[in-house]
Design a protein around this motif. Structure first.
Motif, PDB file in Angstrom:
ATOM      1  N   TYR A 179      60.943  58.299  68.970  1.00  0.00           N
ATOM      2  CA  TYR A 179      61.261  57.284  67.970  1.00  0.00           C
ATOM      3  C   TYR A 179      61.233  55.893  68.601  1.00  0.00           C
ATOM      4  O   TYR A 179      61.586  55.724  69.772  1.00  0.00           O
ATOM      5  CB  TYR A 179      62.636  57.558  67.368  1.00  0.00           C
ATOM      6  CG  TYR A 179      62.677  58.804  66.512  1.00  0.00           C
ATOM      7  CD1 TYR A 179      62.439  58.733  65.144  1.00  0.00           C
ATOM      8  CD2 TYR A 179      62.948  60.044  67.079  1.00  0.00           C
ATOM      9  CE1 TYR A 179      62.476  59.870  64.352  1.00  0.00           C
ATOM     10  CE2 TYR A 179      62.985  61.196  66.295  1.00  0.00           C
ATOM     11  CZ  TYR A 179      62.744  61.097  64.931  1.00  0.00           C
ATOM     12  OH  TYR A 179      62.774  62.227  64.160  1.00  0.00           O
TER      13      TYR A 179
ATOM     14  N   ASN B  55      57.154  58.156  66.160  1.00  0.00           N
ATOM     15  CA  ASN B  55      57.374  58.236  64.719  1.00  0.00           C
ATOM     16  C   ASN B  55      57.433  56.822  64.127  1.00  0.00           C
ATOM     17  O   ASN B  55      58.104  55.953  64.675  1.00  0.00           O
ATOM     18  CB  ASN B  55      58.692  58.969  64.450  1.00  0.00           C
ATOM     19  CG  ASN B  55      58.823  59.444  63.011  1.00  0.00           C
ATOM     20  OD1 ASN B  55      58.487  58.735  62.087  1.00  0.00           O
ATOM     21  ND2 ASN B  55      59.318  60.658  62.837  1.00  0.00           N
TER      22      ASN B  55
ATOM     23  N   ARG C  73      59.040  55.881  61.665  1.00  0.00           N
ATOM     24  CA  ARG C  73      60.401  55.625  61.191  1.00  0.00           C
ATOM     25  C   ARG C  73      61.363  55.604  62.369  1.00  0.00           C
ATOM     26  O   ARG C  73      61.210  56.385  63.309  1.00  0.00           O
ATOM     27  CB  ARG C  73      60.837  56.721  60.214  1.00  0.00           C
ATOM     28  CG  ARG C  73      59.959  56.876  58.994  1.00  0.00           C
ATOM     29  CD  ARG C  73      60.466  58.026  58.136  1.00  0.00           C
ATOM     30  NE  ARG C  73      59.612  58.279  56.988  1.00  0.00           N
ATOM     31  CZ  ARG C  73      59.790  59.278  56.128  1.00  0.00           C
ATOM     32  NH1 ARG C  73      60.814  60.100  56.302  1.00  0.00           N
ATOM     33  NH2 ARG C  73      58.960  59.443  55.109  1.00  0.00           N
TER      34      ARG C  73
ATOM     35  N   THR D 283      65.850  60.919  62.351  1.00  0.00           N
ATOM     36  CA  THR D 283      65.503  61.451  61.045  1.00  0.00           C
ATOM     37  C   THR D 283      65.617  62.965  61.121  1.00  0.00           C
ATOM     38  O   THR D 283      66.071  63.510  62.120  1.00  0.00           O
ATOM     39  CB  THR D 283      64.068  61.045  60.667  1.00  0.00           C
ATOM     40  OG1 THR D 283      63.139  61.646  61.597  1.00  0.00           O
ATOM     41  CG2 THR D 283      63.892  59.536  60.682  1.00  0.00           C
TER      42      THR D 283
ATOM     43  N   ASP E 223      60.797  65.734  59.501  1.00  0.00           N
ATOM     44  CA  ASP E 223      60.098  64.451  59.493  1.00  0.00           C
ATOM     45  C   ASP E 223      59.372  64.226  60.812  1.00  0.00           C
ATOM     46  O   ASP E 223      58.218  63.786  60.834  1.00  0.00           O
ATOM     47  CB  ASP E 223      61.090  63.321  59.232  1.00  0.00           C
ATOM     48  CG  ASP E 223      60.465  61.951  59.423  1.00  0.00           C
ATOM     49  OD1 ASP E 223      59.583  61.592  58.618  1.00  0.00           O
ATOM     50  OD2 ASP E 223      60.843  61.248  60.375  1.00  0.00           O
TER      51      ASP E 223
END
Length: 343
Positions: free
Chosen positions: A80, A105, A107, A111, A115
């Protein structure tokens, strides 16, 4: 009420034992797993989601690279953008070996696991457009210790199955003999008896989330049915549900208990939560996702066999077991109080 509940639960457990031992006797084979010839058949894509795993992801990847006895594989690690420590740990390994593919990722974390797995799936699709398709996708966690024969064993069984699950063996933690230690008993029961019984009954086999391989073509079909991604981001237990989905789409899953040349079980070894808080959070997620949400999300397999309905009821019997246990404890306390009053 509690006594009747315990009786019903005991009969249920006894019936599982009867199926297990009768299956072994009819098959005429020993309970001990035997060695399966390995195969080297196509590229294996290993998916490893990693949020806040800086302490373990580096050693895990180095161990996998040194252990895997398979010619063509790639490990996709999902990280991430707001977890620089894990990014640094993965990068330190990736720069030394091109079999490690780090995927950031889009995002920020954390998460859901699904995801992160879907981000890895999209990265795999991009690579396949250039390098060709993978044979299968294998799921692992950042703290897993892999077995050298794992990929070859999965490739052998994927020749006539669409999914493979190998046993998971929790590693004992001497600092937590009760909390971490109970996982040893739980997985021995699940992967040594419960899953073989499900297999004997022809019921769907849920995945453990690690040590499982899914045929690339079938996972692509699942993705097409879900809008382009195979892992359900709204599920608390996407691994459990994915196993049921494979069966619902006609895929055959095999629980493989095999030994290596030294006689050791080919299995995934991993540490599980050693503190009460972490164990409670994990078990709460499992119970909520399987025993409660499963009623609505996966249903009862309309038209399925008696064995399928029975196993799904066992998955969800915690919803009945909890109030029965509460009644039993309450009755025990009340009994003691009454005895103290009248004696």
């Amino acid at each position: 009420v509690a006594a009747i509940g315990f009786l019903i639960g005991g009969i249920d457990d006894l019936a599982v034992d009867w199926v297990y031992f009768s299956t072994r006797l009819r098959a005429g084979r020993r309970p001990d797993p035997q060695r399966t010839p390995l195969r080297d058949d196509g590229r294996m894509a290993v998916f490893v989601p990693a949020w806040d795993e800086a302490a373990v992801i580096g050693p895990m990847l180095r161990t996998a690279l040194s252990r895997y006895d398979y010619a063509d594989y790639r490990i996709y690690v999902g990280v991430y953008p707001n977890d620089p420590a894990t990014i640094a740990a993965v990068s330190a390994v990736a720069v030394t070996d091109d079999r490690i593919r780090m995927v950031i990722n889009p995002r920020p974390g954390g998460t859901t696991k699904a995801d992160c797995l879907n981000a890895l799936w999209r990265a795999l699709l991009r690579d396949e457009a250039v390098e060709g398709g993978a044979r299968a996708i294998i799921l692992h966690d950042a703290e897993d210790v892999v077995h050298p024969d794992e990929l070859g064993l999965m490739a052998a069984w994927l020749s006539d199955h669409q999914a493979v699950q190998i046993p998971v063996l929790p590693l004992p933690d001497p600092r937590s003999p009760l909390i971490a230690g109970h996982y040893l008993d739980e997985f021995a029961e699940a992967h040594g008896k419960a899953l073989p019984v499900r297999e004997a009954l022809g019921a769907a086999l849920p995945f453990a989330g690690v040590g499982c391989a899914i045929d690339r073509a079938l996972l692509g079909q699942i993705a097409a049915a879900r809008g382009g991604v195979p892992f359900d981001e709204s599920s608390l237990t996407e691994d459990y549900e994915l196993g049921l989905t494979v069966a619902a789409m006609g895929g055959r899953t095999k629980l493989v208990r095999s030994r290596d040349s030294q006689g050791a079980l080919v299995a995934v070894r991993a540490y599980f939560p050693a503190s009460l808080g972490a164990a409670v959070r994990q078990k709460a997620r499992w119970m909520t996702g399987i025993a409660l949400a499963g009623w609505d999300r996966t249903g009862w397999a309309a038209g399925g066999s008696i064995g399928e309905h029975w196993m799904r009821m066992r998955d969800r019997r915690a919803t009945l077991a909890i109030p029965i246990l509460a009644i039993a404890y309450l009755a025990l306390v009340a009994w003691g109080i009454l005895l103290g009053i009248y004696l």
